[in-house]
Motif scaffolding. Structure first.
Motif, short mmCIF file in Angstrom:
data_model
loop_
_atom_site.label_atom_id
_atom_site.label_comp_id
_atom_site.label_asym_id
_atom_site.label_seq_id
_atom_site.Cartn_x
_atom_site.Cartn_y
_atom_site.Cartn_z
N GLY A 243 50.48 36.06 16.29
CA GLY A 243 50.12 34.64 16.39
C GLY A 243 49.33 34.16 15.18
N LEU A 244 48.45 35.02 14.66
CA LEU A 244 47.67 34.63 13.47
C LEU A 244 48.59 34.38 12.28
N GLU A 245 49.62 35.21 12.16
CA GLU A 245 50.59 35.02 11.06
C GLU A 245 51.45 33.77 11.30
N GLN A 246 51.86 33.60 12.55
CA GLN A 246 52.70 32.44 12.89
C GLN A 246 51.95 31.13 12.65
N LEU A 247 50.65 31.16 12.93
CA LEU A 247 49.84 29.95 12.76
C LEU A 247 49.79 29.52 11.28
N LYS A 248 49.78 30.51 10.38
CA LYS A 248 49.76 30.18 8.95
C LYS A 248 51.04 29.46 8.54
N LYS A 249 52.14 29.76 9.23
CA LYS A 249 53.44 29.19 8.87
C LYS A 249 53.73 27.89 9.61
N LEU A 250 52.92 27.60 10.61
CA LEU A 250 53.31 26.57 11.59
C LEU A 250 53.56 25.19 10.98
N ASN A 251 52.69 24.74 10.08
CA ASN A 251 52.91 23.40 9.52
C ASN A 251 54.24 23.35 8.78
N HIS A 252 54.52 24.41 8.04
CA HIS A 252 55.78 24.44 7.30
C HIS A 252 56.98 24.48 8.28
N THR A 253 56.93 25.38 9.26
CA THR A 253 58.09 25.52 10.16
C THR A 253 58.28 24.24 10.98
N ASN A 255 57.54 21.26 9.93
CA ASN A 255 58.12 20.25 9.03
C ASN A 255 59.62 20.45 8.88
N VAL A 256 60.05 21.72 8.85
CA VAL A 256 61.50 21.98 8.77
C VAL A 256 62.17 21.46 10.05
N ARG A 257 61.55 21.75 11.19
CA ARG A 257 62.10 21.25 12.47
C ARG A 257 62.25 19.72 12.43
N LYS A 258 61.23 19.06 11.88
CA LYS A 258 61.27 17.58 11.82
C LYS A 258 62.42 17.10 10.95
N GLU A 259 62.64 17.76 9.83
CA GLU A 259 63.74 17.36 8.95
C GLU A 259 65.08 17.52 9.66
N ILE A 260 65.21 18.61 10.42
CA ILE A 260 66.46 18.85 11.17
C ILE A 260 66.63 17.73 12.20
N ALA A 261 65.55 17.42 12.91
CA ALA A 261 65.62 16.39 13.95
C ALA A 261 65.93 15.02 13.33
N LYS A 262 65.36 14.76 12.16
CA LYS A 262 65.61 13.47 11.49
C LYS A 262 67.10 13.36 11.14
N THR A 263 67.65 14.46 10.65
CA THR A 263 69.08 14.45 10.28
C THR A 263 69.95 14.26 11.53
N TYR A 264 69.61 14.97 12.61
CA TYR A 264 70.37 14.78 13.87
C TYR A 264 70.30 13.31 14.29
N LYS A 333 71.85 16.01 34.69
CA LYS A 333 73.29 16.32 34.68
C LYS A 333 73.88 16.22 33.28
N GLU A 334 73.19 15.50 32.38
CA GLU A 334 73.81 15.20 31.08
C GLU A 334 73.15 15.89 29.88
N ILE A 335 71.93 16.34 30.08
CA ILE A 335 71.18 16.80 28.89
C ILE A 335 71.75 18.10 28.29
N VAL A 336 71.80 18.11 26.97
CA VAL A 336 72.18 19.32 26.22
C VAL A 336 71.15 19.45 25.09
N THR A 337 70.66 20.67 24.88
CA THR A 337 69.69 20.85 23.80
C THR A 337 70.33 21.58 22.63
N LEU A 338 69.95 21.12 21.43
CA LEU A 338 70.50 21.65 20.18
C LEU A 338 69.40 22.38 19.42
N PRO A 339 69.81 23.33 18.56
CA PRO A 339 68.80 24.11 17.83
C PRO A 339 68.07 23.29 16.77
N THR A 340 66.77 23.59 16.63
CA THR A 340 65.97 22.95 15.56
C THR A 340 65.16 24.00 14.79
N HIS A 341 65.39 25.29 15.08
CA HIS A 341 64.53 26.31 14.45
C HIS A 341 64.82 26.42 12.95
#
Ligand SMILES: Cc1ncc(COP(=O)(O)O)c(C=O)c1O
Length: 360
Positions: A243-253, A255-264, A333-341
């Motif tokens: 978790g300590l390592e993941q926390l260091k990456k979190l803002n970056h990861t 931000n990548v998720r946000k870019e993917i979501a923006k494109t979707y 009944k309708e929701i489908v989730t797409l990857p953002t990782h």
């Protein structure tokens, strides 16, 4: 091209080294939560800027413990039905009554207007879920809580690193519950955390720490007392070190998720889809389709995993009631989730968009 996974934790040598360090230290866990667990709590506290943080071994444990702070026996807890079942189970576990309220069709978070109609003199807690990392309307919900003297516990399982009105999720409600399950934005083998913002945060922190380790209190060497029931809910050292390592990456990861979501949100040619909001953590991205099974099957044949989040809780046998939640039922009944990782490549993203647009 390999299969495009719905969820996929992001790791590198930093996590490997952290695991080895803990392995070799032979100090793998402690009920007292010393070592890496304490470090993680301190860093997470700074990151979200709350009054206190208590680490536990899952988001489910966080919810169970958070609700145990308030006496909810035979009292009502207001929550959405479109969530993972742990949100409601925690209420039953604590002797409370789940009161499901319909969602806002734009955000799929609980609708504050509908909360107002559900408040009774038995209501003790409002438990919103920040769906997919998109924050519930905390302004309105906080107003309702204050006016009716109700406590606010947030299910922020999808929201590590998300914000609401420019403040990190974790710094608003009385208690805020996070999950660090491997699929989440901050991934551990298992893990969770309760963030505390109440005035009496020191007292709550003490009770939570006792309850996460079998009720053990007043330790002095090998002597201790037990005054209240507790569980084995403490976080282990491996999870905390990762978790300590993941926390260091979190803002970056994130931000990548946000870019993917923006494109979707720009390129997926369907009307009913998740909004883009820069404060959202985009644990996943949802769209709504009519022919869901067929649609998902076609995507899978093209090597794209999708998910269903969630089957509404009030439709499970344990929770079945006469309650009608029209929007939740339609969305369920309708929701489908797409990857953002962030392991998704540019080509993957283009492929998902092209394939989704072909089959909607
Ligand atoms: C909305 C929500 N609440 C609670 C949980 C429970 O978290 P955990 O799996 O860490 O127990 C999850 C996890 O899947 C979740 O998605």
């Amino acid at each position: 091209m390999g299969r495009i996974k719905l969820f996929d934790p992001i790791t590198d040598n930093c996590e490997k080294n952290a695991i080895n360090r803990v392995l070799e230290s032979k100090f793998w866990a402690s009920g007292a939560g010393n070592g890496e667990v304490k470090k993680f709590e301190g860093k997470f506290l700074k990151y979200i800027n709350s009054k206190s943080c208590v680490a536990v071994n899952s988001g489910t444990a966080a919810l169970n413990l958070a609700l145990s702070i308030y006496d909810i026996k035979n009292k009502e807890v207001i929550l959405p039905s479109l969530s993972f079942v742990a949100t409601a189970n925690a209420i039953i576990e604590n002797g409370g009554i789940p009161k499901f309220v319909d969602i806002d069709e734009k955000t799929l978070c609980i609708d504050p207007k509908k909360i107002l109609n559900s408040i009774s003199n038995k209501t003790k807690i409002i438990l919103p879920v920040h769906f997919g990392g998109f924050s519930s309307n905390l302004t309105e919900i906080t107003k309702i809580c204050k006016k009716n003297k109700i406590n606010l516990i947030e299910d922020a399982a999808h929201s590590t690193g998300a914000r609401y009105k420019n403040k990190k999720i974790g710094s608003h409600g009385d208690l805020v519950c996070f999950s660090f399950h491997p699929v989440k934005n901050l991934a551990m083998p298992t893990g969770g955390l309760i963030s505390i913002n109440s005035k009496n945060y020191k007292k709550i922190e003490k009770i939570l720490k006792e309850k996460r380790w079998c009720g053990i209190t007043n330790r002095n060497g090998v002597n201790y007392d037990v005054k209240n029931i507790g569980w084995n809910y403490y976080m282990n050292e491996f999870s905390a070190a990762i978790g300590l390592e993941q926390l260091k990456k979190l803002n970056h990861t994130n931000n990548v998720r946000k870019e993917i979501a923006k494109t979707y949100s720009k390129k997926i040619l369907i009307e009913k889809k998740m909004l883009f909001d820069n404060e959202c953590s985009y644990h996943f991205y949802w769209i709504r389709v009519k022919n869901r099974d067929e649609f998902r099957e076609k995507l899978l044949k093209k090597g794209i995993e999708t998910g269903i989040h969630y089957k509404p809780i009030h439709t499970f046998s344990l929770y079945k009631s006469k309650i009608k939640l029209p929007i939740t039922e339609k969305v369920g009944k309708e929701i489908v989730t797409l990857p953002t990782h962030p392991n998704i490549t540019k080509q993957d993203l283009e492929k998902v968009i092209k394939t989704v647009n072909k089959f909607i």
